[in-house]
Design a protein around this motif. Structure first.
Motif, short mmCIF file in Angstrom:
data_model
loop_
_atom_site.label_atom_id
_atom_site.label_comp_id
_atom_site.label_asym_id
_atom_site.label_seq_id
_atom_site.Cartn_x
_atom_site.Cartn_y
_atom_site.Cartn_z
N GLY A 1 0.80 -1.23 0.00
CA GLY A 1 0.00 0.00 0.00
C GLY A 1 0.82 1.27 0.00
N GLY A 2 2.12 1.16 0.27
CA GLY A 2 2.99 2.32 0.20
C GLY A 2 2.89 3.25 1.40
N THR A 3 3.50 4.43 1.25
CA THR A 3 3.58 5.40 2.34
C THR A 3 2.21 5.83 2.84
OG1 THR A 3 5.73 6.24 1.59
CG2 THR A 3 4.39 7.72 2.94
N CYS A 4 1.32 6.20 1.93
CA CYS A 4 0.02 6.75 2.31
C CYS A 4 -0.74 5.83 3.24
CB CYS A 4 -0.80 7.05 1.06
SG CYS A 4 -2.46 7.66 1.42
N VAL A 5 -0.85 4.59 2.86
CA VAL A 5 -1.63 3.63 3.65
C VAL A 5 -0.96 3.30 4.98
CG1 VAL A 5 -2.35 1.20 3.72
CG2 VAL A 5 -2.82 2.58 1.70
N ASN A 6 0.35 3.13 4.97
CA ASN A 6 1.04 2.56 6.12
C ASN A 6 1.67 3.56 7.07
OD1 ASN A 6 1.06 -0.52 5.50
ND2 ASN A 6 1.61 0.43 3.56
N VAL A 7 2.30 4.59 6.52
CA VAL A 7 3.05 5.52 7.37
C VAL A 7 2.82 6.97 6.94
CG1 VAL A 7 4.85 3.92 8.08
CG2 VAL A 7 5.09 5.13 5.91
N GLY A 8 1.65 7.24 6.35
CA GLY A 8 1.37 8.59 5.88
C GLY A 8 -0.06 9.00 6.13
N CYS A 9 -0.77 9.30 5.04
CA CYS A 9 -2.10 9.91 5.11
C CYS A 9 -3.06 9.21 6.06
CB CYS A 9 -2.74 9.95 3.73
SG CYS A 9 -1.63 10.37 2.39
N ILE A 10 -3.16 7.89 5.95
CA ILE A 10 -4.20 7.16 6.70
C ILE A 10 -3.94 7.17 8.20
CG2 ILE A 10 -5.38 4.96 6.99
CD1 ILE A 10 -6.04 6.49 4.37
N PRO A 11 -2.79 6.66 8.68
CA PRO A 11 -2.57 6.71 10.13
C PRO A 11 -2.49 8.13 10.66
CG PRO A 11 -0.59 5.97 9.01
CD PRO A 11 -1.69 5.97 7.99
N LYS A 12 -1.93 9.05 9.85
CA LYS A 12 -1.85 10.46 10.26
C LYS A 12 -3.23 11.05 10.51
CE LYS A 12 -2.33 13.24 7.27
NZ LYS A 12 -1.37 13.86 6.37
N GLN B 1 -3.32 0.62 13.72
CA GLN B 1 -2.54 -0.43 13.05
C GLN B 1 -3.45 -1.54 12.53
OE1 GLN B 1 0.54 -1.54 15.86
NE2 GLN B 1 1.21 0.59 16.02
N ASN B 2 -4.49 -1.86 13.27
CA ASN B 2 -5.44 -2.87 12.79
C ASN B 2 -6.13 -2.41 11.50
OD1 ASN B 2 -4.86 -4.60 14.89
ND2 ASN B 2 -6.64 -4.02 16.12
N HIS B 3 -6.49 -1.13 11.47
CA HIS B 3 -7.13 -0.60 10.26
C HIS B 3 -6.16 -0.64 9.08
CE1 HIS B 3 -9.74 1.68 7.67
NE2 HIS B 3 -8.77 2.58 7.47
N VAL B 4 -4.91 -0.23 9.32
CA VAL B 4 -3.91 -0.25 8.25
C VAL B 4 -3.71 -1.66 7.72
CG1 VAL B 4 -1.45 0.07 7.76
CG2 VAL B 4 -2.70 1.84 8.99
N LYS B 5 -3.66 -2.64 8.61
CA LYS B 5 -3.47 -4.03 8.17
C LYS B 5 -4.67 -4.51 7.35
CE LYS B 5 -0.42 -5.26 12.00
NZ LYS B 5 -0.31 -5.95 13.32
N SER B 6 -5.85 -4.03 7.67
CA SER B 6 -7.02 -4.40 6.87
C SER B 6 -6.91 -3.82 5.46
CB SER B 6 -8.31 -3.93 7.55
OG SER B 6 -8.49 -2.52 7.41
#
Length: 513
Positions: A79-90, A129-134
């Motif tokens: 998923g790249g930066t956005c999904v994992n360590v960017g837009c979504i968790p931010k 983190q659970n949401h990102v993993k989904s």
């Protein structure tokens, strides 16, 4: 009917696919010279969008994606930066901070909330983190549904049509492709010249995956990444300081930038201006002692923190791709891939999209759009207007030109700026300071006064800006904006009421409803 030539036949078949017709892949595969019609290196937003669009058009597609662990050992999924360590968790952690503010406001609205109210990092972190993993799983399912081959391997080029993949165990394989798309994105930089930076610091790659609270935190850097992180850390109750070398939000409208940082300071974030880090040392207590220099007074200062977060820029992930060796031209200063308007590199069958492409905005929506357009073999991505939003405690949304850029391009005498300070209705009962809630519409100073840029600080700025971005894309004018009926009572309606110019010198504070 005369037979179609191969070029027009391909376009005709793609056109049929866009209307839902299922065309066998052999119609696109030519003579079967290559394993795939398209191989994408990088499974971020742009790479996934490109691969899925191409597959939907009937091409045989593979995606190689592999995440190198961060300096601190953090890894994540597809998923790249956005999904994992960017837009979504931010955005989710930003929401956590907004909820904390809402709890404080709720008391003014009559809610009886037992004291003390506290935040639990572990609960929030686990939920995020659970949401990102989904989402990671969802992307894998989407690729499978579209019959895109997913290879969890690190990709590099052997030649313009051959891609080498290597998995975590060092096992290699090669595949061939008619066309190749490079979409590997970027990773955070570390100031390697600062002793202790690598050894003791973390980056945004690590922050969103911490199991325990970062505690008292120093954020070094005042880009949107730095300010967003500092904003939600302050919002959940952590002692947070931002170290700024010169200005905040470089590249954004600087008047709007100052409103954002002023609000953050009032909100509780500390700022250390004109400061350059010198070294980071670990104390016997486990705290990190940071020494920095004031660029104005030249004096040295020290303070101790639980966490030092580096937000000093990002570097493109191009070093291990073997690009130069196969003839792909890079920008020597930035390390990014030089691309034409249609995303093509110096090699005719190799393309680059997203954050690694020189001159392209480092934004998820533009990477997705570029990926889709490239998959459809269309050009013109560089002409798109790009709205964006900074998710600081007071959000800042903008689209089009800043005031400074408009004046640079058109001349100050040919630019008219309409502006207003307003107070969101939800701030009134809560008795919140609205001094930084501000709207600016940058227009041509003559004729129909076409709108060149729109800037908005306030609640839900991104939601407001998204709608007006369509108007800017269509070339709307100040008169059309003024004649639009606002939805009452909203913050967005203030844009339709705006009537004071900066040039007039009149008070731009909105009074009444």
């Amino acid at each position: 009917m005369a037979a179609l030539c191969s070029k027009h036949r391909l376009k005709h078949l793609q056109h049929l696919c866009s209307f839902g017709f299922k065309i066998p892949r052999r119609n696109f595969a030519g003579k079967g010279k290559y394993d795939y019609d398209l191989v994408v290196i990088g499974g971020g937003s742009g790479g996934l969008a490109c691969s899925k669009e191409a597959a939907q058009l009937g091409q045989k597609v593979a995606v190689l994606d592999y995440v190198e662990a961060s300096v601190r050992g953090t890894t994540w999924g597809l998923g790249g930066t956005c999904v994992n360590v960017g837009c979504i968790p931010k955005k989710l952690m930003h929401q956590a901070a907004l909820l904390g503010t809402a709890v404080k406001d709720a008391k003014k609205y009559g809610w009886k909330i037992p004291e003390p109210v506290s935040h639990d990092w572990a609960t929030m972190s686990q939920a995020v983190q659970n949401h990102v993993k989904s989402l990671n799983w969802g992307h894998r399912v989407q690729l499978q549904d579209r019959k895109v081959k997913y290879l969890n391997m690190k990709g590099s080029l052997v030649d313009e049509h051959t891609i080498r993949g290597m998995n975590a165990k060092g096992k290699e394989m090669t595949v061939t492709a008619r066309n190749v798309v490079i979409a590997t994105g970027g990773r955070p930089k570390y100031p390697t010249h600062v002793p202790g930076a690598l050894e003791f610091g973390i980056s945004s790659d690590d922050l969103f995956w911490l199991k325990e609270s970062p505690g008292k935190t120093l954020v070094v850097g005042a880009s949107y990444v730095g300010l967003e992180c500092a904003g939600f850390l302050t919002g959940i109750g952590l002692d947070t300081t931002v170290m700024v070398r010169s200005i905040a939000l470089r590249g954004f409208d600087q008047q709007m930038s100052r409103l954002v940082t002023d609000y953050m300071e009032a909100y509780g974030t500390r700022f250390s201006w004109d400061a350059v880090p010198k070294k980071v040392e670990k104390l016997p207590s486990g705290l990190l002692q940071v020494t920095w220099t004031d660029t104005q007074s030249k004096q040295e200062h020290q303070d101790a923190f639980n966490t030092v977060l580096w937000a000093v820029g990002r570097a493109p992930e191009t070093k291990t791709l073997n690009l130069k060796q196969v003839g792909v031209e890079l920008n020597e200063d930035t390390g990014k891939v030089i691309v034409a308007a249609d995303e093509r590199t110096s090699m005719s069958n190799i393309f680059a999209i997203g954050d690694i492409a020189q001159g392209r905005p480092e934004l998820t929506p533009t990477a997705i759009k570029a990926g889709k357009l490239l998959a459809r073999r269309l050009a013109g991505h560089s002409k798109l207007l790009t709205p964006t939003n900074v998710f600081t405690p007071l959000e800042y949304g903008c689209v089009g030109l800043s005031e400074e850029e408009a004046e640079r391009r058109c001349g100050k005498e040919n630019v008219e700026v309409y502006h207003a300070f307003y107070k969101p209705l939800e701030f009134t009962v809560a008795e919140r300071d609205a001094g930084q809630c501000y709207i600016k519409v940058v227009c041509e100073g003559h004729g129909d006064q076409r709108v060149l840029g729109l800037h908005f600080t306030g609640p839900n700025a991104g939601e407001v800006t998204q709608g007006f971005a369509l108007g800017l894309q269509c070339g709307f004018t100040y008169a059309q904006l003024r004649d639009t009926v606002g939805i009452h009572p909203t913050c967005a309606e203030e844009l339709t009421k705006i009537n004071i110019t900066k040039r007039s010198g009149l008070d731009a504070t909105v009074t009444g409803c």
